[in-house]
Scaffold this active site. Sequence first.
Site, mmCIF file in Angstrom:
data_model
loop_
_atom_site.group_PDB
_atom_site.id
_atom_site.type_symbol
_atom_site.label_atom_id
_atom_site.label_comp_id
_atom_site.label_asym_id
_atom_site.label_seq_id
_atom_site.Cartn_x
_atom_site.Cartn_y
_atom_site.Cartn_z
ATOM 1 N N HIS A 18 42.914 38.846 45.860
ATOM 2 C CA HIS A 18 41.873 37.882 46.226
ATOM 3 C C HIS A 18 41.494 38.033 47.698
ATOM 4 C CE1 HIS A 18 42.894 34.919 42.686
ATOM 5 N NE2 HIS A 18 42.600 36.141 42.280
ATOM 6 N N ASP A 54 46.784 37.329 43.839
ATOM 7 C CA ASP A 54 46.201 36.282 44.687
ATOM 8 C C ASP A 54 45.879 36.909 46.042
ATOM 9 O OD1 ASP A 54 45.636 33.639 45.910
ATOM 10 O OD2 ASP A 54 46.635 32.845 44.143
#
Length: 482
Positions: free
Chosen positions: A312, A289
Amino acid sequence: MDLLRWFSLTCITMILLSLNSRNVEGRYHYHKNPKSNGSKTEPPVSKSPVSTPSPQSPVSQPPPSNPPSVPSDSPNRPGNSTSDCVFDVTNFGAIGDGSTDDTNAFEEAWKAACAVESATVLAPSDYNFMITSTIFSGPCKPGLVFQVDGVLMPPNGPDCWPKKDSKKQWLVFYRMDDMTFTGSGTIEGNGEQWWELPCKPHRGLHGSTLKGPCDSPALIRFFMSSNLVVRGLSIKNGPMFHMKFDGCEGVLIEKLSISSPKLSPNTDGIHIENTKSVGIYNSVIGNGDDCISIGPGCSNVDIEGVTCGPSHGISIGSLGVHNSQACVSNITVNNVIIKDSDNGVRIKTWQGGAGSVTGISFENIQMDNVRNCVIIDQYYCSTKACENQTSAVYVTDVFYRNIKGTYDVRSPPIHFACSDTIPCTNIIMSEVELLPEEGELVDDPFCWNAYGTQETLTIPPIDCLQEGEPQSIAENSTFTCY
Protein backbone atom coordinates in the site's frame (compact mmCIF):
# COMPACT_ATOMS: atom_id res chain seq x y z
CA MET A 1 96.11 -5.36 1.85
CA ASP A 2 94.68 -6.95 4.98
CA LEU A 3 93.38 -3.56 6.06
CA LEU A 4 91.63 -3.07 2.72
CA ARG A 5 90.05 -6.58 2.92
CA TRP A 6 88.82 -5.90 6.45
CA PHE A 7 87.30 -2.59 5.38
CA SER A 8 85.47 -4.23 2.44
CA LEU A 9 84.01 -7.00 4.61
CA THR A 10 82.81 -4.43 7.17
CA CYS A 11 80.99 -2.39 4.48
CA ILE A 12 79.28 -5.49 3.03
CA THR A 13 78.15 -6.57 6.51
CA MET A 14 76.63 -3.15 7.25
CA ILE A 15 74.76 -3.10 3.92
CA LEU A 16 73.28 -6.56 4.56
CA LEU A 17 72.17 -5.58 8.04
CA SER A 18 70.52 -2.45 6.67
CA LEU A 19 68.56 -4.38 4.05
CA ASN A 20 67.43 -6.98 6.58
CA SER A 21 66.12 -4.32 8.96
CA ARG A 22 63.86 -2.95 6.22
CA ASN A 23 62.22 -6.35 5.83
CA VAL A 24 61.30 -6.68 9.47
CA GLU A 25 57.52 -6.26 9.95
CA GLY A 26 55.62 -5.72 13.17
CA ARG A 27 53.39 -8.66 14.10
CA TYR A 28 49.87 -8.27 15.50
CA HIS A 29 49.18 -10.62 18.40
CA TYR A 30 45.51 -11.55 18.91
CA HIS A 31 44.80 -12.16 22.59
CA LYS A 32 41.63 -13.96 23.62
CA ASN A 33 39.91 -12.77 26.74
CA PRO A 34 38.91 -15.29 29.39
CA LYS A 35 35.64 -17.07 28.69
CA SER A 36 32.51 -15.84 30.41
CA ASN A 37 29.67 -18.36 30.19
CA GLY A 38 30.15 -18.43 26.47
CA SER A 39 32.68 -18.97 23.74
CA LYS A 40 34.69 -16.53 21.68
CA THR A 41 34.05 -16.31 17.96
CA GLU A 42 34.64 -13.89 15.16
CA PRO A 43 32.38 -10.83 15.22
CA PRO A 44 28.95 -11.16 13.62
CA VAL A 45 28.95 -10.13 9.98
CA SER A 46 25.62 -9.36 8.35
CA LYS A 47 24.93 -10.78 4.94
CA SER A 48 24.50 -8.14 2.23
CA PRO A 49 21.17 -8.49 0.43
CA VAL A 50 20.71 -7.97 -3.28
CA SER A 51 21.45 -4.34 -3.97
CA THR A 52 18.44 -2.12 -4.50
CA PRO A 53 18.32 -0.41 -7.89
CA SER A 54 17.97 3.34 -7.92
CA PRO A 55 15.01 5.04 -9.59
CA GLN A 56 15.48 6.13 -13.14
CA SER A 57 17.34 9.39 -13.69
CA PRO A 58 17.73 10.39 -10.06
CA VAL A 59 18.64 13.98 -9.41
CA SER A 60 21.79 14.44 -7.35
CA GLN A 61 20.88 15.90 -3.99
CA PRO A 62 23.05 17.66 -1.44
CA PRO A 63 23.10 16.07 2.01
CA PRO A 64 20.27 17.27 4.26
CA SER A 65 21.16 20.25 6.38
CA ASN A 66 19.88 18.52 9.50
CA PRO A 67 20.09 14.76 8.93
CA PRO A 68 18.61 12.51 11.58
CA SER A 69 21.02 11.54 14.30
CA VAL A 70 21.07 7.76 13.90
CA PRO A 71 23.63 5.33 15.29
CA SER A 72 26.81 5.26 13.24
CA ASP A 73 28.34 2.13 11.72
CA SER A 74 31.80 2.77 13.13
CA PRO A 75 34.30 0.06 14.14
CA ASN A 76 33.14 0.60 17.70
CA ARG A 77 29.54 -0.38 16.92
CA PRO A 78 28.39 -3.60 18.62
CA GLY A 79 29.08 -6.61 16.49
CA ASN A 80 32.20 -5.07 14.91
CA SER A 81 34.57 -5.86 17.76
CA THR A 82 36.78 -8.92 17.54
CA SER A 83 36.41 -9.48 21.27
CA ASP A 84 32.63 -9.87 21.55
CA CYS A 85 31.53 -12.58 23.95
CA VAL A 86 29.04 -14.95 22.32
CA PHE A 87 26.24 -16.69 24.21
CA ASP A 88 24.99 -19.46 21.91
CA VAL A 89 21.41 -20.42 22.82
CA THR A 90 22.16 -24.09 22.12
CA ASN A 91 24.59 -23.97 25.06
CA PHE A 92 21.63 -22.96 27.23
CA GLY A 93 19.46 -25.89 26.17
CA ALA A 94 17.82 -24.72 22.92
CA ILE A 95 16.94 -27.68 20.65
CA GLY A 96 16.11 -25.86 17.42
CA ASP A 97 13.95 -28.57 15.84
CA GLY A 98 11.08 -26.22 14.96
CA SER A 99 8.60 -27.67 17.46
CA THR A 100 10.27 -27.73 20.89
CA ASP A 101 9.65 -24.59 22.97
CA ASP A 102 13.08 -22.93 23.24
CA THR A 103 11.86 -19.84 25.10
CA ASN A 104 13.65 -20.61 28.37
CA ALA A 105 17.01 -21.11 26.62
CA PHE A 106 16.71 -17.73 24.90
CA GLU A 107 15.74 -16.03 28.16
CA GLU A 108 18.72 -17.53 29.98
CA ALA A 109 21.14 -16.61 27.19
CA TRP A 110 19.73 -13.07 27.20
CA LYS A 111 20.10 -12.77 30.96
CA ALA A 112 23.75 -13.84 30.79
CA ALA A 113 24.61 -11.62 27.81
CA CYS A 114 22.80 -8.62 29.25
CA ALA A 115 25.33 -8.45 32.09
CA VAL A 116 28.38 -8.41 29.79
CA GLU A 117 29.53 -5.47 27.68
CA SER A 118 29.56 -6.07 23.89
CA ALA A 119 28.02 -9.52 24.23
CA THR A 120 26.15 -11.47 21.55
CA VAL A 121 23.10 -13.68 21.91
CA LEU A 122 23.49 -16.13 19.02
CA ALA A 123 20.80 -18.25 17.37
CA PRO A 124 23.12 -20.25 15.10
CA SER A 125 22.49 -21.38 11.54
CA ASP A 126 21.02 -24.78 10.61
CA TYR A 127 18.48 -24.64 13.46
CA ASN A 128 14.78 -23.74 13.57
CA PHE A 129 14.00 -22.15 16.94
CA MET A 130 10.43 -21.74 18.19
CA ILE A 131 9.78 -19.41 21.12
CA THR A 132 6.57 -17.98 22.58
CA SER A 133 5.77 -14.32 23.18
CA THR A 134 8.77 -12.91 25.05
CA ILE A 135 9.89 -9.52 26.36
CA PHE A 136 13.67 -9.10 26.38
CA SER A 137 14.12 -6.29 28.89
CA GLY A 138 16.95 -3.92 29.64
CA PRO A 139 18.75 -1.97 30.62
CA CYS A 140 21.76 -4.07 29.66
CA LYS A 141 25.45 -3.41 29.33
CA PRO A 142 26.16 -1.41 26.15
CA GLY A 143 26.85 -3.04 22.82
CA LEU A 144 24.50 -6.03 23.07
CA VAL A 145 23.94 -7.93 19.81
CA PHE A 146 21.00 -10.27 19.15
CA GLN A 147 22.14 -12.31 16.15
CA VAL A 148 19.87 -14.71 14.27
CA ASP A 149 21.67 -16.88 11.72
CA GLY A 150 19.13 -19.72 11.80
CA VAL A 151 15.32 -19.49 11.74
CA LEU A 152 13.40 -17.94 14.64
CA MET A 153 9.62 -18.26 14.76
CA PRO A 154 6.53 -18.06 17.00
CA PRO A 155 3.96 -20.81 17.54
CA ASN A 156 2.06 -21.69 14.39
CA GLY A 157 -1.15 -19.67 14.52
CA PRO A 158 -3.71 -18.61 17.15
CA ASP A 159 -4.70 -22.17 18.08
CA CYS A 160 -1.12 -22.91 19.18
CA TRP A 161 -0.65 -19.61 20.99
CA PRO A 162 -0.35 -20.11 24.79
CA LYS A 163 -3.40 -18.66 26.51
CA LYS A 164 -1.24 -16.89 29.09
CA ASP A 165 0.65 -14.96 26.40
CA SER A 166 -0.27 -11.60 24.88
CA LYS A 167 -1.73 -11.85 21.40
CA LYS A 168 -0.66 -8.28 20.62
CA GLN A 169 3.08 -8.85 20.33
CA TRP A 170 5.65 -11.63 19.98
CA LEU A 171 9.30 -10.56 20.13
CA VAL A 172 9.72 -7.41 22.25
CA PHE A 173 12.86 -5.47 23.13
CA TYR A 174 12.17 -3.06 26.00
CA ARG A 175 14.29 -0.30 27.51
CA MET A 176 17.35 -1.10 25.45
CA ASP A 177 20.18 1.27 24.57
CA ASP A 178 23.05 0.69 22.14
CA MET A 179 21.76 -2.62 20.77
CA THR A 180 22.03 -4.37 17.39
CA PHE A 181 19.54 -6.89 15.98
CA THR A 182 21.19 -8.64 13.03
CA GLY A 183 22.10 -11.90 11.35
CA SER A 184 22.01 -13.84 8.10
CA GLY A 185 18.93 -15.82 9.16
CA THR A 186 15.16 -15.53 8.95
CA ILE A 187 12.42 -14.37 11.27
CA GLU A 188 9.44 -16.49 10.14
CA GLY A 189 6.15 -15.06 11.40
CA ASN A 190 3.82 -18.02 10.64
CA GLY A 191 1.09 -15.50 9.92
CA GLU A 192 -1.14 -17.49 7.54
CA GLN A 193 -3.70 -18.65 10.12
CA TRP A 194 -3.91 -15.18 11.65
CA TRP A 195 -4.75 -13.63 8.27
CA GLU A 196 -7.69 -16.02 7.84
CA LEU A 197 -9.48 -15.09 11.07
CA PRO A 198 -13.10 -14.15 10.20
CA CYS A 199 -12.62 -10.75 11.86
CA LYS A 200 -10.01 -9.82 9.23
CA PRO A 201 -11.12 -7.79 6.20
CA HIS A 202 -13.23 -9.90 3.81
CA ARG A 203 -12.36 -13.16 5.60
CA GLY A 204 -15.85 -13.87 6.98
CA LEU A 205 -18.76 -15.69 5.33
CA HIS A 206 -19.28 -14.57 1.73
CA GLY A 207 -16.38 -12.15 1.99
CA SER A 208 -17.74 -10.30 5.02
CA THR A 209 -15.78 -8.91 7.96
CA LEU A 210 -17.17 -10.21 11.24
CA LYS A 211 -17.13 -8.42 14.57
CA GLY A 212 -15.32 -9.73 17.60
CA PRO A 213 -11.86 -9.69 19.16
CA CYS A 214 -9.21 -9.65 16.49
CA ASP A 215 -5.88 -9.28 18.27
CA SER A 216 -2.92 -10.38 16.19
CA PRO A 217 0.68 -10.06 17.31
CA ALA A 218 3.16 -7.53 15.96
CA LEU A 219 6.09 -9.74 15.03
CA ILE A 220 8.97 -7.59 16.35
CA ARG A 221 8.58 -4.59 18.62
CA PHE A 222 11.11 -2.14 20.03
CA PHE A 223 9.63 -0.10 22.88
CA MET A 224 11.16 2.82 24.79
CA SER A 225 14.63 2.12 23.44
CA SER A 226 17.43 4.16 21.89
CA ASN A 227 20.49 3.89 19.66
CA LEU A 228 19.32 0.80 17.82
CA VAL A 229 20.65 -0.94 14.71
CA VAL A 230 18.58 -3.50 12.78
CA ARG A 231 20.45 -4.97 9.85
CA GLY A 232 20.62 -7.81 7.36
CA LEU A 233 17.70 -10.00 8.41
CA SER A 234 14.98 -11.63 6.33
CA ILE A 235 11.57 -11.13 7.98
CA LYS A 236 8.57 -13.01 6.60
CA ASN A 237 4.84 -13.55 7.02
CA GLY A 238 4.10 -11.43 10.06
CA PRO A 239 0.67 -12.02 11.64
CA MET A 240 0.32 -8.21 11.73
CA PHE A 241 3.07 -5.54 11.63
CA HIS A 242 6.42 -7.11 10.80
CA MET A 243 8.43 -4.55 12.75
CA LYS A 244 7.25 -1.78 15.07
CA PHE A 245 9.12 1.00 16.87
CA ASP A 246 7.29 2.85 19.63
CA GLY A 247 8.79 5.50 21.90
CA CYS A 248 12.30 5.10 20.46
CA GLU A 249 15.06 7.49 19.43
CA GLY A 250 18.12 6.95 17.24
CA VAL A 251 17.23 4.01 14.96
CA LEU A 252 19.23 2.71 11.98
CA ILE A 253 17.48 0.13 9.79
CA GLU A 254 19.28 -1.19 6.73
CA LYS A 255 19.60 -4.11 4.31
CA LEU A 256 16.38 -5.83 5.41
CA SER A 257 14.16 -8.09 3.34
CA ILE A 258 10.53 -8.03 4.53
CA SER A 259 7.90 -10.08 2.72
CA SER A 260 4.35 -11.37 3.01
CA PRO A 261 1.63 -11.99 0.39
CA LYS A 262 -0.10 -9.07 -1.29
CA LEU A 263 -3.44 -9.89 0.35
CA SER A 264 -2.16 -10.48 3.88
CA PRO A 265 -4.11 -7.93 5.97
CA ASN A 266 -2.52 -5.28 8.21
CA THR A 267 0.99 -6.57 7.62
CA ASP A 268 2.85 -3.23 7.54
CA GLY A 269 6.54 -3.77 6.89
CA ILE A 270 8.00 -1.14 9.25
CA HIS A 271 5.77 0.97 11.48
CA ILE A 272 7.10 3.80 13.63
CA GLU A 273 5.26 6.01 16.12
CA ASN A 274 6.41 8.42 18.81
CA THR A 275 9.90 7.79 17.47
CA LYS A 276 12.57 10.30 16.44
CA SER A 277 15.80 10.27 14.41
CA VAL A 278 15.27 7.25 12.18
CA GLY A 279 17.15 6.11 9.07
CA ILE A 280 15.71 3.36 6.85
CA TYR A 281 18.06 2.40 4.02
CA ASN A 282 18.63 -0.11 1.20
CA SER A 283 15.84 -2.53 2.01
CA VAL A 284 13.28 -4.51 -0.01
CA ILE A 285 9.70 -4.68 1.32
CA GLY A 286 6.64 -6.39 -0.18
CA ASN A 287 3.50 -7.05 1.85
CA GLY A 288 -0.26 -6.61 2.22
CA ASP A 289 -0.27 -3.11 3.73
CA ASP A 290 2.06 -0.12 3.95
CA CYS A 291 5.72 -0.86 3.28
CA ILE A 292 6.56 1.86 5.78
CA SER A 293 3.99 3.66 7.93
CA ILE A 294 4.79 6.73 10.00
CA GLY A 295 2.44 7.37 12.91
CA PRO A 296 1.99 10.30 15.28
CA GLY A 297 4.90 11.74 17.24
CA CYS A 298 7.57 11.08 14.61
CA SER A 299 10.24 13.51 13.41
CA ASN A 300 13.55 13.48 11.57
CA VAL A 301 12.95 10.35 9.53
CA ASP A 302 15.12 9.61 6.49
CA ILE A 303 14.10 6.86 4.02
CA GLU A 304 16.37 6.10 1.07
CA GLY A 305 17.16 3.26 -1.31
CA VAL A 306 14.01 1.26 -0.51
CA THR A 307 12.17 -0.94 -3.02
CA CYS A 308 8.50 -1.20 -2.06
CA GLY A 309 5.84 -3.48 -3.51
CA PRO A 310 3.48 -5.07 -3.85
CA SER A 311 2.05 -3.04 -0.99
CA HIS A 312 0.00 0.00 0.00
CA GLY A 313 3.01 2.26 -0.49
CA ILE A 314 4.79 4.57 1.95
CA SER A 315 2.37 6.35 4.26
CA ILE A 316 2.36 9.12 6.80
CA GLY A 317 -0.62 8.17 8.91
CA SER A 318 -3.24 7.48 9.58
CA LEU A 319 -3.27 10.46 11.97
CA GLY A 320 -5.85 12.09 14.22
CA VAL A 321 -8.07 9.09 14.94
CA HIS A 322 -10.63 9.59 17.74
CA ASN A 323 -10.03 13.38 17.70
CA SER A 324 -6.43 12.92 18.80
CA GLN A 325 -3.50 15.27 18.23
CA ALA A 326 -0.82 14.11 15.79
CA CYS A 327 2.50 15.82 15.15
CA VAL A 328 4.80 14.67 12.33
CA SER A 329 7.70 16.70 10.94
CA ASN A 330 10.89 16.53 8.86
CA ILE A 331 10.28 13.35 6.86
CA THR A 332 12.41 12.66 3.75
CA VAL A 333 11.72 9.89 1.23
CA ASN A 334 14.39 9.77 -1.48
CA ASN A 335 15.57 7.38 -4.23
CA VAL A 336 12.75 4.89 -3.78
CA ILE A 337 11.01 2.45 -6.15
CA ILE A 338 7.30 1.70 -5.60
CA LYS A 339 5.75 -1.00 -7.78
CA ASP A 340 2.44 -2.86 -8.18
CA SER A 341 0.97 -1.03 -5.18
CA ASP A 342 -2.41 0.42 -4.22
CA ASN A 343 -0.78 3.71 -3.22
CA GLY A 344 2.50 5.45 -3.81
CA VAL A 345 3.43 8.20 -1.35
CA ARG A 346 0.48 9.02 0.91
CA ILE A 347 -0.53 11.30 3.76
CA LYS A 348 -3.76 10.15 5.44
CA THR A 349 -5.62 11.78 8.33
CA TRP A 350 -8.97 11.30 10.02
CA GLN A 351 -11.52 14.06 10.30
CA GLY A 352 -11.67 15.61 13.77
CA GLY A 353 -7.96 15.38 14.50
CA ALA A 354 -5.52 18.10 15.55
CA GLY A 355 -1.83 18.91 15.21
CA SER A 356 0.18 19.18 12.01
CA VAL A 357 2.18 17.42 9.31
CA THR A 358 5.01 19.65 8.10
CA GLY A 359 8.38 19.52 6.37
CA ILE A 360 7.73 16.51 4.13
CA SER A 361 9.90 15.72 1.09
CA PHE A 362 9.22 13.05 -1.52
CA GLU A 363 12.05 13.08 -4.09
CA ASN A 364 13.45 10.89 -6.86
CA ILE A 365 10.75 8.24 -6.78
CA GLN A 366 10.03 5.70 -9.51
CA MET A 367 6.43 4.48 -9.77
CA ASP A 368 5.69 1.23 -11.62
CA ASN A 369 1.97 0.41 -12.07
CA VAL A 370 0.79 2.22 -8.93
CA ARG A 371 -2.73 3.43 -8.07
CA ASN A 372 -2.92 6.79 -6.29
CA CYS A 373 0.74 7.61 -6.91
CA VAL A 374 0.58 10.92 -5.02
CA ILE A 375 -2.19 11.27 -2.45
CA ILE A 376 -3.23 13.43 0.48
CA ASP A 377 -6.44 12.10 2.02
CA GLN A 378 -7.88 14.08 4.94
CA TYR A 379 -11.09 12.06 4.90
CA TYR A 380 -9.53 8.73 5.74
CA CYS A 381 -12.02 6.26 7.20
CA SER A 382 -11.57 2.54 7.74
CA THR A 383 -15.34 1.98 7.69
CA LYS A 384 -18.28 3.65 5.96
CA ALA A 385 -19.66 5.13 9.18
CA CYS A 386 -17.35 8.13 9.79
CA GLU A 387 -19.07 11.43 10.58
CA ASN A 388 -18.08 14.73 9.02
CA GLN A 389 -16.09 16.92 11.42
CA THR A 390 -14.64 20.40 11.05
CA SER A 391 -11.30 20.09 12.83
CA ALA A 392 -8.36 18.44 11.07
CA VAL A 393 -4.63 17.84 11.17
CA TYR A 394 -2.96 20.75 9.35
CA VAL A 395 -0.88 19.63 6.34
CA THR A 396 1.73 22.09 5.06
CA ASP A 397 5.16 22.28 3.40
CA VAL A 398 4.99 19.11 1.30
CA PHE A 399 7.53 18.83 -1.52
CA TYR A 400 7.18 16.44 -4.50
CA ARG A 401 10.16 16.39 -6.86
CA ASN A 402 11.27 14.09 -9.69
CA ILE A 403 8.46 11.58 -9.33
CA LYS A 404 8.13 9.58 -12.53
CA GLY A 405 6.74 6.33 -13.86
CA THR A 406 3.40 4.63 -14.54
CA TYR A 407 0.04 4.46 -12.81
CA ASP A 408 -2.99 2.20 -12.75
CA VAL A 409 -5.77 4.07 -14.59
CA ARG A 410 -8.48 2.92 -12.15
CA SER A 411 -7.66 6.01 -10.04
CA PRO A 412 -6.28 9.46 -10.86
CA PRO A 413 -2.54 9.42 -10.20
CA ILE A 414 -2.67 12.64 -8.15
CA HIS A 415 -5.28 13.13 -5.42
CA PHE A 416 -5.29 16.03 -2.94
CA ALA A 417 -8.41 15.81 -0.75
CA CYS A 418 -7.82 18.40 1.97
CA SER A 419 -10.07 19.44 4.84
CA ASP A 420 -13.02 21.73 4.11
CA THR A 421 -12.05 24.06 6.95
CA ILE A 422 -8.25 23.70 7.13
CA PRO A 423 -6.68 23.70 3.67
CA CYS A 424 -3.38 22.07 2.78
CA THR A 425 -0.77 24.74 2.06
CA ASN A 426 2.59 25.11 0.37
CA ILE A 427 2.43 21.96 -1.74
CA ILE A 428 5.35 22.16 -4.17
CA MET A 429 5.31 20.12 -7.41
CA SER A 430 8.42 19.79 -9.59
CA GLU A 431 9.26 17.31 -12.35
CA VAL A 432 6.25 15.07 -11.74
CA GLU A 433 5.65 12.92 -14.83
CA LEU A 434 3.21 10.01 -14.54
CA LEU A 435 1.88 8.04 -17.50
CA PRO A 436 -0.68 5.20 -17.64
CA GLU A 437 0.67 1.67 -17.34
CA GLU A 438 -1.92 0.79 -19.98
CA GLY A 439 -4.96 2.53 -21.38
CA GLU A 440 -5.56 6.23 -21.92
CA LEU A 441 -4.08 9.15 -20.03
CA VAL A 442 -6.17 10.19 -17.02
CA ASP A 443 -6.05 13.97 -17.26
CA ASP A 444 -8.18 14.94 -14.29
CA PRO A 445 -6.18 14.86 -11.05
CA PHE A 446 -8.35 15.63 -8.03
CA CYS A 447 -7.80 18.62 -5.74
CA TRP A 448 -9.93 19.97 -2.93
CA ASN A 449 -8.86 22.98 -0.87
CA ALA A 450 -5.21 22.40 -1.78
CA TYR A 451 -2.79 25.32 -2.24
CA GLY A 452 0.71 25.31 -3.62
CA THR A 453 3.04 25.89 -6.55
CA GLN A 454 3.96 24.04 -9.72
CA GLU A 455 7.63 24.72 -10.36
CA THR A 456 7.39 22.77 -13.62
CA LEU A 457 4.49 21.49 -15.68
CA THR A 458 3.27 18.12 -14.47
CA ILE A 459 2.05 15.11 -16.42
CA PRO A 460 -0.88 14.85 -16.15
CA PRO A 461 -1.51 18.60 -15.70
CA ILE A 462 -2.68 19.54 -12.20
CA ASP A 463 -4.53 22.76 -12.86
CA CYS A 464 -6.70 22.22 -9.79
CA LEU A 465 -3.86 23.08 -7.38
CA GLN A 466 -4.59 26.63 -6.23
CA GLU A 467 -1.69 29.02 -6.37
CA GLY A 468 -0.31 30.86 -3.37
CA GLU A 469 -1.88 30.82 0.07
CA PRO A 470 -5.52 30.77 1.16
CA GLN A 471 -6.92 34.14 2.19
CA SER A 472 -6.75 33.18 5.83
CA ILE A 473 -6.08 30.26 8.07
CA ALA A 474 -7.57 31.00 11.45
CA GLU A 475 -5.05 30.87 14.24
CA ASN A 476 -5.88 27.74 16.09
CA SER A 477 -4.15 26.14 19.03
CA THR A 478 -4.98 22.71 17.60
CA PHE A 479 -2.21 23.25 15.03
CA THR A 480 0.42 23.65 17.73
CA CYS A 481 2.91 20.83 18.22
CA TYR A 482 5.39 20.76 21.05
